[in-house]
Design a protein around this motif. Structure first.
Motif, PDB file in Angstrom:
ATOM      1  N   ILE A  66       0.831  -1.205   0.000  1.00  0.00           N
ATOM      2  CA  ILE A  66       0.000   0.000   0.000  1.00  0.00           C
ATOM      3  C   ILE A  66       0.861   1.249   0.000  1.00  0.00           C
ATOM      4  N   LEU A  67       1.917   1.274   0.801  1.00  0.00           N
ATOM      5  CA  LEU A  67       2.818   2.432   0.810  1.00  0.00           C
ATOM      6  C   LEU A  67       3.435   2.653  -0.565  1.00  0.00           C
ATOM      7  N   THR A  68       3.820   1.566  -1.214  1.00  0.00           N
ATOM      8  CA  THR A  68       4.394   1.664  -2.556  1.00  0.00           C
ATOM      9  C   THR A  68       3.363   2.190  -3.544  1.00  0.00           C
ATOM     10  N   SER A 125      -7.194   4.625  -5.450  1.00  0.00           N
ATOM     11  CA  SER A 125      -6.092   4.475  -6.404  1.00  0.00           C
ATOM     12  C   SER A 125      -4.947   3.627  -5.845  1.00  0.00           C
ATOM     13  N   VAL A 126      -5.049   3.229  -4.571  1.00  0.00           N
ATOM     14  CA  VAL A 126      -3.928   2.490  -3.972  1.00  0.00           C
ATOM     15  C   VAL A 126      -4.279   1.084  -3.515  1.00  0.00           C
ATOM     16  N   HIS A 127      -5.513   0.659  -3.732  1.00  0.00           N
ATOM     17  CA  HIS A 127      -5.813  -0.731  -3.382  1.00  0.00           C
ATOM     18  C   HIS A 127      -6.427  -1.449  -4.566  1.00  0.00           C
ATOM     19  N   LEU A 128      -6.150  -2.739  -4.607  1.00  0.00           N
ATOM     20  CA  LEU A 128      -6.686  -3.580  -5.664  1.00  0.00           C
ATOM     21  C   LEU A 128      -7.960  -4.240  -5.165  1.00  0.00           C
ATOM     22  N   ASP A 129      -8.794  -4.685  -6.058  1.00  0.00           N
ATOM     23  CA  ASP A 129     -10.053  -5.323  -5.674  1.00  0.00           C
ATOM     24  C   ASP A 129      -9.836  -6.478  -4.706  1.00  0.00           C
ATOM     25  N   SER A 132      -9.533  -6.378   3.363  1.00  0.00           N
ATOM     26  CA  SER A 132      -8.480  -6.130   4.342  1.00  0.00           C
ATOM     27  C   SER A 132      -7.942  -4.697   4.304  1.00  0.00           C
ATOM     28  N   PHE A 133      -8.286  -3.929   3.280  1.00  0.00           N
ATOM     29  CA  PHE A 133      -7.732  -2.590   3.110  1.00  0.00           C
ATOM     30  C   PHE A 133      -7.933  -1.685   4.331  1.00  0.00           C
ATOM     31  N   PRO A 134      -9.156  -1.585   4.898  1.00  0.00           N
ATOM     32  CA  PRO A 134      -9.332  -0.704   6.055  1.00  0.00           C
ATOM     33  C   PRO A 134      -8.442  -1.086   7.246  1.00  0.00           C
TER      34      PRO A 134
END
Length: 84
Positions: free
Chosen positions: A10-12, A34-38, A43-45
């Motif tokens: 995510i940082l990248t 724009s920074v996470h994939l489907d 788990s993104f949050p």
């Protein structure tokens, strides 16, 4: 500082986001979508919450559904600088 592979990803992605101008990567807000994939949606949050606790990112609410996210200098240092 130890970071997980998902945190590093995510940082990248923040650094490499199309919404980032590259010159001012630290503190430059980009859309969170724009920074996470489907595949990371569930788990993104949790990953972002961990990054916030470690002070590797900042997050701002734009409206009810959209947020912006920026990498901090500490976050950039954690991934070894701007990704090549």
């Amino acid at each position: 500082m130890n970071i997980t592979e998902k945190e590093r990803n995510i940082l990248t992605r923040i650094c490499l986001s199309d919404y980032n101008d590259g010159a001012t990567v630290c503190g430059h807000m980009v859309w969170d979508f724009s920074v996470h994939l489907d595949k990371d949606t569930a788990s993104f949050p949790g990953i972002v919450s961990s990054l916030l606790k470690k002070k590797l990112v900042t997050v701002e609410d734009y409206d009810d559904t959209d947020k912006t996210i920026a990498i901090t200098q500490t976050g950039l240092d954690a991934i070894g600088g701007f990704p090549a």
